[in-house]
Design a protein around this motif. Structure first.
Motif, PDB file in Angstrom:
ATOM      1  N   HIS A 213      -0.272 133.289  32.255  1.00 15.12           N
ATOM      2  CA  HIS A 213      -0.676 134.556  31.641  1.00 15.12           C
ATOM      3  C   HIS A 213      -2.132 134.567  31.185  1.00 15.12           C
ATOM      4  O   HIS A 213      -2.545 135.453  30.428  1.00 15.12           O
ATOM      5  N   VAL A 214      -2.906 133.594  31.630  1.00 18.69           N
ATOM      6  CA  VAL A 214      -4.313 133.509  31.242  1.00 18.69           C
ATOM      7  C   VAL A 214      -5.059 134.778  31.664  1.00 18.69           C
ATOM      8  O   VAL A 214      -4.874 135.293  32.764  1.00 18.69           O
ATOM      9  N   ARG A 215      -5.877 135.297  30.765  1.00 19.36           N
ATOM     10  CA  ARG A 215      -6.691 136.477  31.052  1.00 19.36           C
ATOM     11  C   ARG A 215      -7.890 136.469  30.108  1.00 19.36           C
ATOM     12  O   ARG A 215      -7.987 135.629  29.216  1.00 19.36           O
ATOM     13  N   SER A 216      -8.759 137.440  30.276  1.00 19.64           N
ATOM     14  CA  SER A 216      -9.997 137.451  29.501  1.00 19.64           C
ATOM     15  C   SER A 216      -9.826 138.031  28.102  1.00 19.64           C
ATOM     16  O   SER A 216     -10.570 137.681  27.184  1.00 19.64           O
ATOM     17  N   ASP A 217      -8.837 138.914  27.919  1.00 18.93           N
ATOM     18  CA  ASP A 217      -8.773 139.702  26.678  1.00 18.93           C
ATOM     19  C   ASP A 217      -7.665 139.219  25.735  1.00 18.93           C
ATOM     20  O   ASP A 217      -6.905 140.004  25.185  1.00 18.93           O
ATOM     21  N   ILE A 218      -7.587 137.913  25.520  1.00 18.70           N
ATOM     22  CA  ILE A 218      -6.558 137.402  24.615  1.00 18.70           C
ATOM     23  C   ILE A 218      -6.991 137.601  23.164  1.00 18.70           C
ATOM     24  O   ILE A 218      -8.176 137.760  22.869  1.00 18.70           O
ATOM     25  N   PRO A 219      -6.039 137.595  22.223  1.00 21.56           N
ATOM     26  CA  PRO A 219      -6.401 137.650  20.802  1.00 21.56           C
ATOM     27  C   PRO A 219      -7.122 136.365  20.391  1.00 21.56           C
ATOM     28  O   PRO A 219      -7.089 135.366  21.124  1.00 21.56           O
ATOM     29  N   PRO A 220      -7.777 136.342  19.236  1.00 20.19           N
ATOM     30  CA  PRO A 220      -8.438 135.118  18.780  1.00 20.19           C
ATOM     31  C   PRO A 220      -7.474 133.935  18.763  1.00 20.19           C
ATOM     32  O   PRO A 220      -6.338 134.061  18.311  1.00 20.19           O
ATOM     33  N   MET A 221      -7.944 132.791  19.254  1.00 20.21           N
ATOM     34  CA  MET A 221      -7.071 131.623  19.354  1.00 20.21           C
ATOM     35  C   MET A 221      -7.853 130.347  19.061  1.00 20.21           C
ATOM     36  O   MET A 221      -8.978 130.174  19.522  1.00 20.21           O
ATOM     37  N   LEU A 222      -7.236 129.468  18.292  1.00 17.82           N
ATOM     38  CA  LEU A 222      -7.732 128.112  18.079  1.00 17.82           C
ATOM     39  C   LEU A 222      -6.737 127.150  18.704  1.00 17.82           C
ATOM     40  O   LEU A 222      -5.571 127.106  18.306  1.00 17.82           O
ATOM     41  N   ILE A 223      -7.184 126.389  19.679  1.00 17.21           N
ATOM     42  CA  ILE A 223      -6.340 125.422  20.382  1.00 17.21           C
ATOM     43  C   ILE A 223      -6.642 124.035  19.820  1.00 17.21           C
ATOM     44  O   ILE A 223      -7.777 123.559  19.899  1.00 17.21           O
ATOM     45  N   LEU A 224      -5.632 123.390  19.236  1.00 17.34           N
ATOM     46  CA  LEU A 224      -5.783 122.045  18.697  1.00 17.34           C
ATOM     47  C   LEU A 224      -4.932 121.061  19.500  1.00 17.34           C
ATOM     48  O   LEU A 224      -3.822 121.397  19.919  1.00 17.34           O
ATOM     49  N   TYR A 225      -5.469 119.865  19.706  1.00 17.82           N
ATOM     50  CA  TYR A 225      -4.681 118.803  20.320  1.00 17.82           C
ATOM     51  C   TYR A 225      -5.146 117.477  19.730  1.00 17.82           C
ATOM     52  O   TYR A 225      -6.219 117.380  19.116  1.00 17.82           O
TER      53      TYR A 225
END
Length: 288
Positions: A213-225
């Motif tokens: 579902h990757v796209r340009s207009d996603i909501p703000p997101m912080l990805i942690l790993y």
């Protein structure tokens, strides 16, 4: 001459140390918990398992405050285990509440007793309940963030990217302030593959995968790993970030949490000075 004074001095010193420790403990904000609130309306269509499992706990810092920013937190456990009432999860969400948030800690149905997309539907229903009821519990429904660890990170990312789940509640992913998946699975989740009889070593990306579902207009997101995350999990998260970049998305951040393994990157958020939780709080403040 010295001996008679040793015990009184030691006792006085011990008293001072204990008093100091008591002061330190007292400085931690008190947190109030409201437990086992059902987030689905009772009806004849709910199964016994839904009635039992679809509940959340609310954690609120004590004292008079303005309406609080809200974190909806989904525990980990591979979608096959885990509970909002576990020692680790309770410690994490209590610490978040001490940071000044209203925290909703959510249970959802588990596989294989429930199968895809039941747990995603539960996650969306919990978010919808929080948006509807946050104000009654001291939260600001216009300042809601969704976050979760491991399986909870998968649920978080899917709610952000696949609009169908929140859409069933007349909501859009962008109605929330942001999403924070912590070491989430970005391909089709292993539990979903197991339900389909697909081996763990067979990795796929379909509609049950955030990557799909990757796209340009996603909501703000912080990805942690985690720096020492489980096998392939760090790579999945970095690949997910690269896929977002390739899609033209600029509305995300990705951060490695140094020194943690897969479990620790979530559970050690209960530590007073945890760097992963500090990244989360910084992101939230930036998007309020």
């Amino acid at each position: 001459m010295i001996r008679p004074y040793r015990l009184p001095f030691a006792a006085a010193l011990l008293g001072l140390l204990l008093a100091g420790a008591s002061c330190l403990v007292a400085e931690e904000p008190t947190v109030t918990a409201r437990l086992n609130l059902p987030y689905k309306e009772s009806s004849a269509t709910l199964t016994d398992y839904e009635t039992t499992r679809c509940k959340l706990d609310l954690y609120t810092p004590a004292g008079p405050r303005a309406p609080l920013p809200v974190i909806v937190w989904f525990h980990g456990g591979g979608i096959t285990a885990g509970d909002k009432g576990s020692k680790d999860t309770t410690a994490v969400v209590t610490r978040m509440a001490q940071d000044g948030f209203l925290v909703a800690s959510v249970n959802y149905r588990l596989s294989p007793k429930a199968t895809y997309p039941a747990y995603l539907e539960d996650a969306a229903a919990a978010v919808a309940w929080v948006l509807k009821n946050a104000a009654d519990h001291g939260g600001d429904p216009k300042k809601v963030f969704v976050a979760g660890h491991s399986a909870g990170g998968y649920l978080t990312t899917m709610l952000a990217l696949d609009e169908r789940y929140l859409g069933k509640h007349n909501l859009k992913p962008g109605d929330l302030c942001g999403y924070i998946p912590v070491a989430g699975q970005m391909i089709t989740h292993a539990a979903v593959r197991a339900e389909r009889g697909i081996a763990k070593t067979t990795m796929i990306v379909d509609e049950a995968a955030p990557l799909y579902h990757v796209r340009s207009d996603i909501p703000p997101m912080l990805i942690l790993y985690a720096e020492k995350d489980m096998l392939l999990r760090a790579e999945e998260n970095r690949f997910f970030a690269e896929a977002l970049t390739a899609a033209g998305c600029k509305n995300f951040q990705i951060r490695q949490v140094d020194g943690h393994d897969h479990g620790g990157v979530g559970n050690r958020m209960a530590d007073a000075n945890d760097s992963g939780r500090a990244m989360m709080v910084k992101f939230i403040k930036e998007h309020l």
